[in-house]
Scaffold this motif. Structure first.
Motif, short mmCIF file in Angstrom:
data_model
loop_
_atom_site.label_atom_id
_atom_site.label_comp_id
_atom_site.label_asym_id
_atom_site.label_seq_id
_atom_site.Cartn_x
_atom_site.Cartn_y
_atom_site.Cartn_z
N ARG A 97 46.49 64.99 52.29
CA ARG A 97 46.16 63.97 51.28
C ARG A 97 47.12 62.79 51.38
O ARG A 97 48.32 62.98 51.49
CB ARG A 97 46.26 64.56 49.88
N THR A 98 46.55 61.61 51.33
CA THR A 98 47.35 60.39 51.24
C THR A 98 46.83 59.59 50.05
O THR A 98 45.70 59.81 49.60
CB THR A 98 47.28 59.55 52.52
N TYR A 99 47.64 58.68 49.54
CA TYR A 99 47.26 57.90 48.36
C TYR A 99 47.53 56.41 48.59
O TYR A 99 48.39 55.83 47.95
CB TYR A 99 48.02 58.41 47.13
N PRO A 100 46.79 55.79 49.49
CA PRO A 100 46.98 54.35 49.71
C PRO A 100 46.45 53.54 48.53
O PRO A 100 45.62 54.02 47.75
CB PRO A 100 46.18 54.07 50.98
N THR A 101 46.94 52.32 48.40
CA THR A 101 46.49 51.44 47.33
C THR A 101 45.93 50.15 47.89
O THR A 101 46.23 49.76 49.02
CB THR A 101 47.65 51.09 46.37
N THR A 102 45.12 49.51 47.08
CA THR A 102 44.60 48.18 47.39
C THR A 102 44.43 47.44 46.07
O THR A 102 44.31 48.07 45.02
CB THR A 102 43.27 48.27 48.18
N ASN A 103 44.48 46.13 46.10
CA ASN A 103 44.37 45.31 44.90
C ASN A 103 43.09 44.49 44.91
O ASN A 103 42.57 44.15 45.98
CB ASN A 103 45.56 44.36 44.77
N PHE A 104 42.61 44.17 43.71
CA PHE A 104 41.48 43.26 43.57
C PHE A 104 41.58 42.59 42.20
O PHE A 104 42.31 43.06 41.33
CB PHE A 104 40.13 43.99 43.74
N THR A 105 40.88 41.50 42.04
CA THR A 105 40.89 40.78 40.77
C THR A 105 39.81 41.32 39.86
O THR A 105 38.64 41.38 40.24
CB THR A 105 40.66 39.27 40.99
N MET A 106 40.22 41.73 38.65
CA MET A 106 39.25 42.16 37.64
C MET A 106 38.94 40.96 36.77
O MET A 106 39.84 40.28 36.29
CB MET A 106 39.84 43.27 36.76
N TYR A 107 37.66 40.71 36.57
CA TYR A 107 37.22 39.62 35.72
C TYR A 107 35.88 39.99 35.13
O TYR A 107 35.21 40.92 35.60
CB TYR A 107 37.11 38.30 36.51
N ARG A 108 35.48 39.30 34.11
CA ARG A 108 34.19 39.57 33.49
C ARG A 108 33.13 38.79 34.26
O ARG A 108 33.20 37.57 34.38
CB ARG A 108 34.19 39.15 32.03
N PRO A 109 32.13 39.49 34.81
CA PRO A 109 31.06 38.80 35.53
C PRO A 109 30.30 37.85 34.61
O PRO A 109 30.26 38.05 33.39
CB PRO A 109 30.14 39.93 36.00
N THR A 110 29.71 36.85 35.19
CA THR A 110 28.94 35.88 34.42
C THR A 110 27.78 36.55 33.70
O THR A 110 27.46 36.21 32.57
CB THR A 110 28.39 34.77 35.35
N VAL A 111 27.17 37.52 34.35
CA VAL A 111 26.03 38.24 33.76
C VAL A 111 26.34 39.73 33.76
O VAL A 111 26.78 40.28 34.76
CB VAL A 111 24.74 37.97 34.56
N GLY A 112 26.13 40.39 32.64
CA GLY A 112 26.28 41.84 32.57
C GLY A 112 27.70 42.30 32.37
O GLY A 112 28.61 41.50 32.16
N GLN A 113 27.87 43.62 32.42
CA GLN A 113 29.17 44.22 32.21
C GLN A 113 29.62 45.04 33.40
O GLN A 113 30.51 45.87 33.28
CB GLN A 113 29.14 45.11 30.97
N VAL A 114 29.04 44.82 34.58
CA VAL A 114 29.42 45.57 35.77
C VAL A 114 30.01 44.60 36.80
O VAL A 114 29.37 43.64 37.20
CB VAL A 114 28.23 46.32 36.39
N LEU A 115 31.25 44.89 37.18
CA LEU A 115 31.92 44.15 38.25
C LEU A 115 31.73 44.92 39.53
O LEU A 115 32.22 46.05 39.66
CB LEU A 115 33.42 43.99 37.93
N ASN A 116 31.01 44.38 40.48
CA ASN A 116 30.75 45.05 41.76
C ASN A 116 31.89 44.76 42.71
O ASN A 116 32.23 43.60 42.95
CB ASN A 116 29.43 44.57 42.35
N VAL A 117 32.47 45.84 43.26
CA VAL A 117 33.59 45.70 44.19
C VAL A 117 33.37 46.59 45.41
O VAL A 117 32.76 47.65 45.32
CB VAL A 117 34.94 46.04 43.53
N THR A 118 33.88 46.13 46.54
CA THR A 118 33.89 46.90 47.77
C THR A 118 35.34 46.96 48.21
O THR A 118 35.95 45.92 48.46
CB THR A 118 33.02 46.23 48.86
N LEU A 119 35.90 48.17 48.30
CA LEU A 119 37.32 48.33 48.57
C LEU A 119 37.55 49.12 49.86
O LEU A 119 36.78 50.03 50.18
CB LEU A 119 38.00 49.07 47.42
N THR A 120 38.63 48.78 50.56
CA THR A 120 39.10 49.53 51.71
C THR A 120 40.56 49.84 51.49
O THR A 120 41.38 48.94 51.30
CB THR A 120 38.93 48.74 53.02
N ALA A 121 40.90 51.14 51.47
CA ALA A 121 42.29 51.56 51.30
C ALA A 121 42.92 51.72 52.66
O ALA A 121 42.42 52.47 53.51
CB ALA A 121 42.35 52.88 50.53
N LEU A 122 44.00 50.99 52.90
CA LEU A 122 44.66 51.01 54.20
C LEU A 122 45.78 52.00 54.25
O LEU A 122 46.50 52.25 53.37
CB LEU A 122 45.19 49.62 54.54
#
Length: 110
Positions: free
Chosen positions: A85-110
């Motif tokens: 098991r490894t526990y890599p991290t990655t960052n992204f900006t959380m913001y409120r989308p213009t429409v709806g309450q779901v922020l769609n993200v695609t992440l890659t942990a290095l």
């Protein structure tokens, strides 16, 4: 002599969603590990921290109850490779989308 003029006040600027209640945001999408398979994810951002299991094809969904936005979020991903098991991290900006309450993200942990 008394001067006539406007008094200036310094008021800190806050995002429009700051201080609101019952304003959920769901971060959903896919996550993959550079090596191994993504098993779970823990996202800390907006003054909250929530985790979830990662499903088929790396899909996940994490709901925040009342995050303070915008915010830099840190995603810690549990990646398993050959029984390790490894526990890599990655960052992204959380913001409120213009429409709806779901922020769609695609992440890659290095």
């Amino acid at each position: 002599m008394v001067g006539v003029g406007a008094t200036l006040a310094v008021v800190p600027m806050q995002p429009a969603t700051a201080g609101t209640t019952n304003n959920p945001l769901t971060a959903a999408g896919t996550v993959r590990c550079q090596a191994g398979s993504a098993e779970s994810i823990l996202i800390a951002g907006g003054g909250e921290s929530h985790g979830a299991s990662v499903g088929v094809s790396g899909q996940f969904s994490v709901t925040f109850g009342n995050p303070q936005l915008p915010s830099i979020a840190t995603a810690q991903v549990r990646c398993d490779i050959a029984g390790k098991r490894t526990y890599p991290t990655t960052n992204f900006t959380m913001y409120r989308p213009t429409v709806g309450q779901v922020l769609n993200v695609t992440l890659t942990a290095l």
